[in-house]
Enzyme design. Structure first.
Site, short mmCIF file in Angstrom:
data_model
loop_
_atom_site.label_atom_id
_atom_site.label_comp_id
_atom_site.label_asym_id
_atom_site.label_seq_id
_atom_site.Cartn_x
_atom_site.Cartn_y
_atom_site.Cartn_z
N GLU A 46 1.03 -1.11 -0.07
CA GLU A 46 -0.10 -0.09 -0.07
C GLU A 46 0.85 1.16 -0.02
O GLU A 46 1.93 1.12 0.76
CB GLU A 46 -0.97 0.02 1.11
N CYS A 242 -6.62 0.96 2.98
CA CYS A 242 -7.35 1.99 3.26
C CYS A 242 -7.50 2.99 1.91
O CYS A 242 -8.47 3.59 1.51
CB CYS A 242 -7.52 2.88 4.23
N ASN A 376 -12.05 -3.40 0.66
CA ASN A 376 -10.84 -3.55 1.41
C ASN A 376 -11.36 -4.05 2.97
O ASN A 376 -11.76 -5.16 3.18
CB ASN A 376 -10.01 -2.24 1.43
N GLU A 377 -11.38 -3.06 3.86
CA GLU A 377 -11.67 -3.45 5.40
C GLU A 377 -13.27 -2.99 5.66
O GLU A 377 -13.37 -1.88 6.21
CB GLU A 377 -10.95 -2.70 6.04
O1 AHR Z 1 -2.19 -1.70 6.74
C1 AHR Z 1 -2.52 -0.30 7.18
C2 AHR Z 1 -4.07 -0.31 7.14
O2 AHR Z 1 -4.49 -1.16 8.01
C3 AHR Z 1 -4.56 -0.68 5.91
O3 AHR Z 1 -4.78 0.39 4.95
C4 AHR Z 1 -6.00 -1.05 6.30
O4 AHR Z 1 -6.58 -2.07 5.51
C5 AHR Z 1 -5.86 -1.23 7.81
O5 AHR Z 1 -6.78 -0.96 8.42
#
Ligand code: AHR
Length: 658
Positions: A46, A242, A376-377
C-alpha cells in the site's frame, strides 16, 4: 509454607517442560495432507508510509507536474515563475510553469525542488533528469543542477548540465547528471540561463536514478524491489489497504487513472496525509507513477500471483460516517465495469480495448490474473449488499476469477461474526481477515484455523502483524510470535490459501503506521525481524502439509508445551519442519519421523535459525545486520528418531534432505 509453594511451582513447571521435551513429536512423513497453495506466503503493498511515491517508485521529484492543490508545493522559486494551466501538453495534468527572464542580468529566475525528504544522491552514480519544455519565442537555455544547500564549498552544485531548448512545441528533454559527492539532503535546481531567452515553459520535471530495478527507465528503487524478490512471495496484493476506499469517493483509488503514459496520470490525495494528526504529512499525494501496469509487472518480476483490490462502492467506514457518502446500491455499474475492465486489462487479448492498452505499454502477453478482491476493510450490510452484484456479474462473465470478500477490520467480534456467514452465503472464494493484534493474541491463536470448516470459502490472512509492546521498528519478540502463529497457517493449508503481512514499507522520515516489514531512507534500506520470518516461510513454503503432533495434539503453544509452536511440510523429497520456541528457556526437541524407508534415510540437514540478542533487539538503518537468519548444514543418517536443542526465543527451520 511459602518455600513449599515455590518449590511445588518449580516441580510443576519442570514437569510441564518435560512433557514437551521428553516425548518426541510424531511426524508422519508417509501421510502427506493438504496441498500448500503456491500463493500461501505473499506480500501486501500500500502507498502508506511513503511506500510508493518517495519509496519503491524511484521518482525523486515531488509534485513533478505542479498538480498538487498548492501548485508549487515542494518547490521554491526565484525571479519570475508563473503557474499556468492552458495549452499544456497533458490534458489530465494541465498545470505547468513559465520561467521568464527577470529583465535584469543580476536577477535569476529559478526553481528548486526539495524531493521527498531531500533529493538524495550517491557519489558517481548516474541520475536522469527529464522535463517537457518549449521555448515559444524560439531557442532558450536552462541549467539543471543537483546541489547541496548545506555545502561549505565554493559551489553548492554537485553536478550540472545545460539544456538548449530549441523547440517552440512541447518536447521531452533529457540529460544525465553524475554527482561528485553523496548527499542526503540535496535539492534539484533549474535556472533560466540569462539572457538568452524571454521565457521557457516547463512541465513534468523528473529525476530518476539510472540504476533502477531491472534497469527500467522511470522504474523502481532497486534495493527495495530486490528485497521483495528475495522474499520469494507467492502472491502480491495491491494497491492497499485503506487507500482503495478514500475518505470521500473522489479520493478512492481508481486504477484507470494509473495506466497509460505516466505524464498524463492524474494525482490523487493520499488519505494517509492526515489520518493521524500526530503523524501529519500535508504533502502526501499519489502520483500514480507506480500504477496498475507497474504492479502487474512487479508481480511478474517477483514470481507472485497478482491480487488487485478494488473499491466496492464504499468510502472508508472508519473515516466517513455519512451514509450518503457511499455509492447507492443501484448505481454501482461504473464500479462493476472497473472490475470487468481490469480483468480485460490484465488478461484480455490485444484486440480488446484494455488488452490493447496493456500491449501498448509493453506487455502484449496476459498477466495471468486469477484473484480479485472487492472491498478492503468494509463491514455491515452496506458491504454485503454492494458486494452481491459484483459477485453475480463476475461469476457469470469470469468464472475463472477467484473473488475475495472481507471479514472486516477485526479478528473477531460482531463485524467478523456477521460477515463470515454472509461471505459463505455469497460463496466468495476467499475471505480477507485482518489482525493487527498484541503479543498475547498471537500466543493464544496457534490453533485458530484448526477450528474452521474444512470446505467452501477459504481464508486470506490479508493484513496482519504482531504489535508488540513499544511498537518499535519491529523488534524481535513480536516477529518470533508471528513465526509461531504462522505454524498454524501452515498446518491449516487446506483452509488458509494465502497470507500477507502488513504494512510492507516505511520511510523513516515519513511513516504513519508501524511496525512495518522493511524500513528505508532515501539511500538505505533495512530488513526487520518480521521480514526474515516472512522470508523463511517464503523460501520454505513446501508443497504438502505433514501431520506433526505432540502427545496427539498440534504443537501450538498449548498448555504443557512450554511455548513451542511447530509445523511440517514436504517439498519434493525434502521434509521441512518449522519450530518456534517462544519460551525463555532452551529446550530439547525430538522427532519420531514415521514412514521413512530404511533404504532411503534422510542424509542432509540444513538448519536455519533466527535469534536475537534480546526481545527488544531490532535492526536499524545504522545497524541493519544485527538480526538475520543463520544457516548451517550437516550430514545426518535419520530413519526414525532425531533430536536437537532449541535455543530460548528462537525460530528454526529444519530442512531434511535425502
Ligand atoms: O496496513 C495499514 C492499514 O490497516 C490498511 O490500510 C487497512 O486496510 C488497515 O486498517
Amino acid at each position: 509454607m511459602k518455600r513449599f509453594t515455590l518449590s511445588a511451582a518449580i516441580v510443576l513447571a519442570a514437569a510441564l517442560t518435560g512433557a514437551a521435551a521428553g516425548t518426541p513429536a510424531v511426524l508422519r512423513a508417509d501421510k502427506p495432507g493438504a496441498e500448500v497453495s503456491p500463493t500461501m506466503y505473499g506480500i501486501f503493498f500500500e502507498d502508506i508510509n511513503f511506500g510508493a511515491d518517495g519509496g519503491l517508485y524511484a521518482e525523486m521529484v515531488k509534485n513533478r507536474s505542479f498538480e498538487f492543490p498548492n501548485s508549487l508545493q515542494g518547490w521554491k522559486t526565484a525571479g519570475k515563475v508563473e503557474v499556468r494551466d492552458q495549452d499544456g501538453p497533458f490534458d489530465r495534468n494541465p498545470h505547468y510553469v513559465r520561467l521568464s527572464s527577470s529583465g535584469h542580468r543580476e536577477k535569476s529566475t529559478a526553481l528548486e525542488n526539495e524531493g521527498f525528504f531531500g533529493v538524495s544522491v550517491k557519489a558517481d552514480s548516474l541520475y536522469r533528469f527529464s522535463a517537457y519544455m518549449r521555448a515559444p519565442e524560439g531557442a532558450g537555455k536552462i541549467r539543471v543542477e543537483l546541489s547541496d544547500p548545506a555545502s561549505m564549498d565554493e559551489t553548492q552544485a554537485l553536478a550540472s548540465q545545460t539544456i538548449e531548448v530549441s523547440s517552440r512545441d512541447w518536447q521531452k528533454y533529457t540529460v544525465e547528471l553524475r554527482p561528485s559527492r553523496t548527499v542526503s539532503k540535496g535539492v534539484l535546481r533549474i535556472f533560466l540561463v540569462h539572457p538568452d531567452n524571454h521565457f521557457i515553459d516547463v512541465e513534468h520535471v523528473s529525476l530518476f536514478p539510472a540504476d533502477t530495478w531491472k534497469g527500467r527507465e522511470g522504474g523502481l528503487r532497486r534495493d527495495l524491489a530486490q528485497a521483495l524478490y528475495d522474499l520469494n512471495p507467492g502472491v502480491f496484493r495491491f494497491p492497499g489497504g485503506c487507500i482503495v476506499e478514500g475518505t470521500e469517493l473522489p479520493d478512492r483509488y481508481q486504477w484507470k487513472n494509473t495506466v497509460g503514459p505516466v505524464e498524463n496520470r492524474p494525482i490523487n490525495l493520499n488519505r494517509w496525509q492526515s489520518t493521524f494528526l500526530s503523524r501529519f504529512y500535508p504533502d502526501y499525494f499519489q502520483s500514480g507513477g507506480l500504477g496498475f501496469y507497474e504492479y502487474f509487472q512487479l508481480a511478474e518480476d517477483i514470481g507472485a500471483a497478482p491480487l488487485p483490490v478494488l473499491n466496492v462502492g464504499l468510502v472508508c467506514q472508519f473515516q466517513n460516517h455519512d451514509a450518503d457518502a457511499h455509492v447507492p446500491v443501484d448505481s454501482l455499474q461504473q464500479y462493476i465495469d472497473d472490475a470487468l475492465d481490469l480483468i480485460e486489462f490484465a488478461n484480455g487479448g490485444t484486440d480488446t480495448e484494455w488488452g490493447a492498452l496493456r500491449a501498448s505499454m509493453g506487455h502484449p502477453e496476459p498477466f495471468g490474473l486469477k484473484y480479485l478482491a472487492v472491498g478492503n476493510e468494509q463491514w455491515g450490510p452496506e458491504y454485503v449488499e454492494r458486494l452481491a452484484p459484483f459477485v453475480e456479474v463476475l461469476r457469470k462473465q469470469h468464472p475463472e476469477i477467484k473473488i475475495i470478500g472481507t471479514s472486516g477490520p477485526d479478528s473477531e467480534g460482531d463485524k467478523f461474526e456477521y460477515l463470515w456467514p454472509e461471505m459463505r452465503r455469497l460463496k466468495v472464494d476467499l475471505v480477507d481477515e485482518h489482525f493487527y493484534r498484541p503479543e498475547s493474541w498471537f500466543l493464544s491463536q496457534g490453533t485458530r484455523y484448526d477450528k474452521y470448516p474444512r470446505k467452501g470459502t477459504k481464508v486470506f490472512a490479508g493484513e496482519y502483524a504482531c504489535h508488540g509492546k513499544g511498537k518499535k521498528y519491529n523488534h524481535f519478540y513480536p516477529a518470533l510470535l508471528e513465526a509461531a502463529f504462522m505454524t498454524g497457517l501452515e498446518r491449516n493449508a487446506d483452509v488458509v490459501e494465502m497470507a500477507t503481512y502488513a504494512p510492507l514499507f516505511a520511510h523513516v522520515e515519513g511513516w504513519q503506521w508501524r511496525p512495518d516489514m522493511i524500513w528505508f531512507d532515501n539511500l538505505r534500506s533495512m530488513k526487520t525481524s518480521s521480514y526474515y520470518v516472512q522470508q523463511l516461510y517464503g523460501l520454505n513454503a513446501g508443497e504438502r502439509v505433514l501431520p506433526l503432533t505432540l502427545d496427539g495434539r498440534p504443537i501450538a503453544g498449548l498448555e504443557g508445551q512450554n511455548g513451542l509452536f511447530a509445523s511440517a511440510v514436504s517439498e519434493g523429497q525434502d521434509i521441512i519442519v518449522k519450530v518456534a520456541n517462544t519460551s525463555e528457556t532452551a529446550q530439547p526437541f525430538s522427532l519420531d519421523i514415521k514412514g521413512l524407508k530404511k533404504k532411503s534415510p534422510l542424509t542432509r540437514l540444513s538448519v536455519t535459525r533466527l535469534t536475537a540478542p534480546g526481545d527488544d533487539a531490532e535492526n536499524t538503518l545504522d545497524n541493519p545486520g544485527l538480526i538475520a537468519p543463520v544457516t548451517t548444514t550437516e550430514a545426518v543418517d535419520i530413519t526414525g528418531e532425531w533430536s536437537a536443542e532449541l535455543p530460548a526465543r528462537s525460530f528454526t527451520v529444519y530442512r531434511f534432505s535425502r
